[in-house]
Write a protein that holds these residues in place. Structure first.
Motif, PDB file in Angstrom:
ATOM      1  N   ASP A  51       1.170   4.276  -2.757  1.00  0.00           N
ATOM      2  CA  ASP A  51       0.895   5.693  -2.494  1.00  0.00           C
ATOM      3  C   ASP A  51       2.108   6.575  -2.786  1.00  0.00           C
ATOM      4  OD1 ASP A  51      -1.289   7.381  -1.841  1.00  0.00           O
ATOM      5  OD2 ASP A  51      -0.275   7.933   0.018  1.00  0.00           O
ATOM      6  N   ARG A  71       1.915   6.913  -6.471  1.00  0.00           N
ATOM      7  CA  ARG A  71       0.842   7.812  -6.904  1.00  0.00           C
ATOM      8  C   ARG A  71       1.261   9.267  -6.759  1.00  0.00           C
ATOM      9  NH1 ARG A  71      -3.264  10.690  -4.647  1.00  0.00           N
ATOM     10  NH2 ARG A  71      -2.487  10.120  -2.579  1.00  0.00           N
ATOM     11  N   THR A  82      -8.505  -0.762  -3.489  1.00  0.00           N
ATOM     12  CA  THR A  82      -7.299  -0.235  -4.133  1.00  0.00           C
ATOM     13  C   THR A  82      -7.347   1.285  -3.938  1.00  0.00           C
ATOM     14  OG1 THR A  82      -8.459  -0.152  -6.263  1.00  0.00           O
ATOM     15  CG2 THR A  82      -7.130  -2.087  -5.840  1.00  0.00           C
ATOM     16  N   GLN A 105       0.841  -1.208   0.000  1.00  0.00           N
ATOM     17  CA  GLN A 105       0.000   0.000   0.000  1.00  0.00           C
ATOM     18  C   GLN A 105       0.872   1.252   0.000  1.00  0.00           C
ATOM     19  OE1 GLN A 105      -3.226  -0.618  -0.399  1.00  0.00           O
ATOM     20  NE2 GLN A 105      -2.807  -2.800  -0.142  1.00  0.00           N
ATOM     21  N   ASP A 158      -8.463   1.575  -9.271  1.00  0.00           N
ATOM     22  CA  ASP A 158      -7.157   1.408  -9.879  1.00  0.00           C
ATOM     23  C   ASP A 158      -7.399   1.079 -11.350  1.00  0.00           C
ATOM     24  OD1 ASP A 158      -4.085   0.467  -9.058  1.00  0.00           O
ATOM     25  OD2 ASP A 158      -4.884  -0.534 -10.820  1.00  0.00           O
ATOM     26  N   PRO A 159      -6.631   1.719 -12.265  1.00  0.00           N
ATOM     27  CA  PRO A 159      -6.879   1.463 -13.693  1.00  0.00           C
ATOM     28  C   PRO A 159      -6.834  -0.031 -14.046  1.00  0.00           C
ATOM     29  CG  PRO A 159      -5.285   3.241 -13.401  1.00  0.00           C
ATOM     30  CD  PRO A 159      -5.569   2.700 -12.030  1.00  0.00           C
ATOM     31  N   GLN A 219      -7.032   5.169  -3.682  1.00  0.00           N
ATOM     32  CA  GLN A 219      -6.459   6.136  -4.622  1.00  0.00           C
ATOM     33  C   GLN A 219      -6.218   7.474  -3.940  1.00  0.00           C
ATOM     34  OE1 GLN A 219      -5.678   5.053  -7.931  1.00  0.00           O
ATOM     35  NE2 GLN A 219      -6.126   3.115  -6.896  1.00  0.00           N
ATOM     36  N   SER A 220      -6.059   7.456  -2.634  1.00  0.00           N
ATOM     37  CA  SER A 220      -5.713   8.671  -1.888  1.00  0.00           C
ATOM     38  C   SER A 220      -4.847   8.234  -0.717  1.00  0.00           C
ATOM     39  CB  SER A 220      -6.975   9.360  -1.364  1.00  0.00           C
ATOM     40  OG  SER A 220      -7.586   8.556  -0.366  1.00  0.00           O
ATOM     41  N   SER A 221      -4.042   9.150  -0.213  1.00  0.00           N
ATOM     42  CA  SER A 221      -3.214   8.805   0.956  1.00  0.00           C
ATOM     43  C   SER A 221      -4.099   8.457   2.139  1.00  0.00           C
ATOM     44  CB  SER A 221      -2.293   9.979   1.306  1.00  0.00           C
ATOM     45  OG  SER A 221      -1.337  10.174   0.291  1.00  0.00           O
ATOM     46  N   GLY A 238      -1.939   0.286 -13.363  1.00  0.00           N
ATOM     47  CA  GLY A 238      -2.316   0.694 -12.020  1.00  0.00           C
ATOM     48  C   GLY A 238      -1.148   0.626 -11.057  1.00  0.00           C
ATOM     49  N   ARG A 239      -1.493   0.516  -9.782  1.00  0.00           N
ATOM     50  CA  ARG A 239      -0.439   0.509  -8.764  1.00  0.00           C
ATOM     51  C   ARG A 239      -0.623  -0.630  -7.774  1.00  0.00           C
ATOM     52  NH1 ARG A 239      -1.801   5.870  -9.618  1.00  0.00           N
ATOM     53  NH2 ARG A 239      -3.426   5.630  -8.051  1.00  0.00           N
ATOM     54  N   THR A 240      -1.541  -1.526  -8.049  1.00  0.00           N
ATOM     55  CA  THR A 240      -1.790  -2.652  -7.150  1.00  0.00           C
ATOM     56  C   THR A 240      -0.767  -3.757  -7.431  1.00  0.00           C
ATOM     57  OG1 THR A 240      -4.129  -2.060  -7.190  1.00  0.00           O
ATOM     58  CG2 THR A 240      -3.580  -4.269  -6.401  1.00  0.00           C
ATOM     59  N   ILE A 250      -5.253   4.979   1.752  1.00  0.00           N
ATOM     60  CA  ILE A 250      -4.122   4.076   2.023  1.00  0.00           C
ATOM     61  C   ILE A 250      -3.915   3.944   3.527  1.00  0.00           C
ATOM     62  CG2 ILE A 250      -1.584   3.913   1.902  1.00  0.00           C
ATOM     63  CD1 ILE A 250      -2.599   3.164  -0.784  1.00  0.00           C
TER      64      ILE A 250
END
Lengths: 342, 342
Positions: free
Chosen positions: A167, A170, B149, A163, B133-134, B151-153, A247-249, B156
């Motif tokens: 972040d 991101r 997933t 995680q 997440d894309p 998409q913000s701190s 994505g970022r997962t 997270i």
């Protein structure tokens, strides 16, 4: 390119280092230097003779100021306290896995804040993020979108660090990617205390002419990856474009799904019944229970999209081990027999 | 029972405190004292007059030594840096949300190590753990097993703390439960800068005879929970047996799914067209994009199994607001009209 590998003196870190040095490039850029940071100095003389290689032994958290006296273009963060250590010492696990990863991420972030391109950051996560929470048992087949419910501190730490990597990425502090490694088999070296140890030892010891034990029922399903396939997965994830990674997962690396029986059958094929006869069948209920909780089947479209493939079968895994470690395989086993009819 | 509420001077913390004091018991045991710890002192005089209530104002991390000079039977950890703060100041978010929660968990762990029963620990997570997440877009309906997933701190941090609460619980250091709160509407008070602010302000200001704005298309789907339903969910999770809670994974509290249009229709029903006429329709693309990324439909069997139900409709939510805050509702709106045919 200047590359830092944490856990770089370990089995996978050294293998990754050798592969990087042989390729000579990462993500299209020549490799200028490779730093192997680990608790201990690398034991592989062929590796440390390479003029591009340096090493630093010591606690990673304590080493960070020294390590980040220079700038890194890529970091492979493989160092970790292992599962049993984290269960035995809660604070040690938090420090080694969470606090150290956070400090490493912040060191990378400072580089970016100083005006450098965000570092390519590979985080080595683990299939140990998957555990069966009583309220949410794992599905029969684990997909890219299966919710991890870790049932060990080690799994929690890995999932938490995934995680953080997402972040920091991101926000543009790093160019991070996390991949979950499968149980690696056949690991070279000596038996260790890990619950998964028998998945290597059960093959490694008989190939060396030594007795070993299979503590679980033969029909236990498992998911494995050879060392070479694992390192190939790490490098493919590190070199993927952000678009291709998607994505970022964290992604699940590919797994060879088979039963323990299939591993022993491959041992017979590869090294003869005399090798398989060295495998005892002393059950161990604790190990059997732990292993039964691990996911054994995966559907991993994201890994497939990166062109990653699991090992084709366990015979190929044994062949790879014998090629990589000829000194660890006794003569009869070193000569693969023709595959008998099954 | 001695209870600590972090964020206890905030809107939800105060409401939770009032509800606890009124009930007089938590998990079957009488409440002896209630500590409201927050950045600021509680403003609710009726609350602070109660002899069971104490408060401590200041940064929570700095307050922990003072707070843990005594032993707590239950902790409701509601304090958090909010989404916009975390996006604006990465370090502040990490400190306020991760480091402080970790320090709080460790303070609780020390109580247990000293021989006391593990503290009942409620962690206030958020639906903000869900983001698209894309590589892994959210499903149309978010289930208990949907992979967050973030998409913000902020998302997270909440998701990471859920994991820590689960592991501290697994190890017996605390008796932890985490629940994800939905967007709360109607919040009393003044407009804030949150992207979700209009979901309260759009109703609250017209009910007070003031203009407001709806910055998103009327067919935008949203998922909401009234303050009373949210507090009821927090208490049900805190009081559930471990068996009833099921496992250690955070649960989604129930949500009322509706469209923004339905909220305005309810405003017309409840307060007349003159109130709804105070709502402007100045679009804000940034807000619309953020809100469109939030999940709007949920299937939450674990919450149902705890007997939790979403608010029945938005008219009931407005009625609750008017009853709770009669001074904030102008006379015509304070007299609910008969519901016209829709």
């Amino acid at each position: 390119m200047n590359i830092l590998i944490t856990g770089g003196a370990g089995f996978l870190g050294s293998r990754l280092a050798r592969e990087l040095l042989q390729r000579g490039r990462l993500a299209g850029r020549p490799i200028d230097s490779l730093m192997l940071a680990d608790l201990f100095a690398p034991g592989d003389a062929a590796l440390t003779r390479d003029p591009r290689v340096r090493s630093l032994a010591g606690d990673l958290m304590d080493s960070l100021p020294t390590l980040f006296a220079q700038r890194w273009d890529a970091v492979f963060h493989l160092a970790s306290a292992v599962s049993a250590e984290c269960e035995a010492d809660f604070d040690l696990g938090l420090r080694a896995n969470l606090d150290t990863t956070r400090a490493l991420l912040d060191a990378c972030r400072r580089q970016t804040a100083d005006g450098h391109a965000p570092v390519l950051f590979f985080f080595s996560s683990s299939v140990a993020v998957y555990g069966s929470d009583p309220a949410l048992p794992l599905p029969a087949v684990v997909g890219d979108d299966t919710l991890p419910t870790p049932q060990s501190s080690y799994g929690i730490h890995k999932f938490v660090c995934e995680q953080l990597v997402a972040d920091y990425t991101r926000k543009g502090h790093i160019d991070g990617r996390a991949a979950r490694l499968m149980t690696v088999s056949v690991r070279p070296g000596r038996p260790n205390g890990a619950a998964s140890g028998f998945l290597s030892g059960m093959l490694r010891e008989p190939l060396a002419g030594l007795p070993s034990n299979c503590p679980v029922p033969l029909d236990t399903p498992v998911a494995l990856s050879s060392p070479a396939t694992t390192v190939a997965g790490i490098l493919a994830v590190a070199e993927a474009s952000r678009e291709a990674f998607g994505g970022r997962t964290a992604i699940n690396l590919p797994a060879l799904s088979l039963r323990v029986r299939d591993m022993l059958d491959a041992l017979v094929d590869f090294a003869g019944p005399e090798a398989a006869a060295l495998v005892g069948h002393e059950p161990d209920a604790a190990t059997a229970r732990i292993v039964a909780g691990w996911p054994a089947r995966f559907d991993s479209p994201r890994a497939r999209a990166l062109g990653l493939q699991a090992d084709p079968d366990f015979h190929a895994v044994l062949r790879q081990y014998a090629q990589d470690h000829p000194d660890a395989v006794k003569p009869p086993a070193a000569r693969p027999r023709p595959t008998p009819a099954r």
